[in-house]
Write a protein that holds these residues in place. Structure first.
Motif, PDB file in Angstrom:
ATOM      1  N   GLU A  10       0.720  -1.017  -0.053  1.00 16.57           N
ATOM      2  CA  GLU A  10       0.255  -0.306  -0.010  1.00 16.57           C
ATOM      3  C   GLU A  10       0.661   1.161   0.054  1.00 16.57           C
ATOM      4  O   GLU A  10       2.359   1.025   0.146  1.00 16.57           O
ATOM      5  N   LEU A  11       0.668   2.137  -0.558  1.00 17.68           N
ATOM      6  CA  LEU A  11       1.398   3.687  -0.748  1.00 17.68           C
ATOM      7  C   LEU A  11       1.009   4.212   0.954  1.00 17.68           C
ATOM      8  O   LEU A  11       2.054   5.004   1.165  1.00 17.68           O
ATOM      9  N   GLY A  12      -0.222   3.481   1.838  1.00 18.10           N
ATOM     10  CA  GLY A  12       0.123   3.841   2.749  1.00 18.10           C
ATOM     11  C   GLY A  12      -0.137   5.620   3.186  1.00 18.10           C
ATOM     12  O   GLY A  12      -0.009   6.707   3.790  1.00 18.10           O
ATOM     13  N   VAL A  13      -1.362   6.546   2.253  1.00 23.09           N
ATOM     14  CA  VAL A  13      -2.038   6.918   2.514  1.00 23.09           C
ATOM     15  C   VAL A  13      -4.312   7.319   2.321  1.00 23.09           C
ATOM     16  O   VAL A  13      -3.933   5.733   1.951  1.00 23.09           O
ATOM     17  N   TYR A  33      -4.561  12.197   4.804  1.00 26.91           N
ATOM     18  CA  TYR A  33      -3.429  11.090   5.916  1.00 26.91           C
ATOM     19  C   TYR A  33      -2.649  10.586   4.948  1.00 26.91           C
ATOM     20  O   TYR A  33      -2.812  10.078   4.800  1.00 26.91           O
ATOM     21  N   ILE A  34      -1.399  10.408   6.409  1.00 27.93           N
ATOM     22  CA  ILE A  34       0.068  10.003   5.843  1.00 27.93           C
ATOM     23  C   ILE A  34       0.015   9.073   6.986  1.00 27.93           C
ATOM     24  O   ILE A  34       0.493   9.744   7.736  1.00 27.93           O
ATOM     25  N   GLY A  44       8.955  10.324   1.608  1.00 27.02           N
ATOM     26  CA  GLY A  44       8.720  12.274   2.098  1.00 27.02           C
ATOM     27  C   GLY A  44       8.858  13.643   1.842  1.00 27.02           C
ATOM     28  O   GLY A  44       9.108  14.372   1.233  1.00 27.02           O
ATOM     29  N   ARG A  45       8.573  12.768   0.066  1.00 27.82           N
ATOM     30  CA  ARG A  45       8.240  14.870  -0.725  1.00 27.82           C
ATOM     31  C   ARG A  45       7.150  14.847  -0.689  1.00 27.82           C
ATOM     32  O   ARG A  45       6.595  16.575  -0.576  1.00 27.82           O
ATOM     33  N   PHE A  46       5.983  14.446  -0.088  1.00 24.97           N
ATOM     34  CA  PHE A  46       4.425  13.893  -0.316  1.00 24.97           C
ATOM     35  C   PHE A  46       3.839  14.181   0.703  1.00 24.97           C
ATOM     36  O   PHE A  46       4.824  14.369   1.911  1.00 24.97           O
ATOM     37  N   LYS A  47       2.995  15.196   0.938  1.00 25.61           N
ATOM     38  CA  LYS A  47       2.846  16.039   2.662  1.00 25.61           C
ATOM     39  C   LYS A  47       1.211  15.893   2.542  1.00 25.61           C
ATOM     40  O   LYS A  47       0.603  16.262   1.462  1.00 25.61           O
ATOM     41  N   VAL A  48       1.132  16.190   3.284  1.00 30.46           N
ATOM     42  CA  VAL A  48      -0.908  15.922   3.669  1.00 30.46           C
ATOM     43  C   VAL A  48      -1.480  17.415   2.848  1.00 30.46           C
ATOM     44  O   VAL A  48      -1.059  18.706   3.230  1.00 30.46           O
TER      45      VAL A  48
END
Length: 70
Positions: A10-13, A33-34, A44-48
């Protein structure tokens, strides 16, 4: 724009709909949500709040939540 190659798992989001104000149609999806230690968290590049535009080359705009998850 970032590209993330998903090998397995899973991507985990968790995602939520991004809605156009004019006609209330789904314009796409944003990260709500991450999951700690998930693939996206480790990257580490993606943010809520970041918009997810494509997954595996398919646009998410206009898709139902069920379609976007698959």
């Amino acid at each position: 724009m970032y590209r993330l190659n998903k090998a397995e798992g899973e991507l985990g989001v968790l995602i939520t709909k991004k809605v156009c104000n004019k006609d209330r149609r789904t314009a796409g999806y944003v990260i709500a949500y991450i999951e700690p230690n998930g693939l996206i968290d480790k990257d580490g590049r993606f943010k809520v709040g970041d918009e997810l535009v494509n997954v595996n080359g398919q646009s998410l705009r206009g898709l139902s939540m069920e379609e976007a998850r698959n």
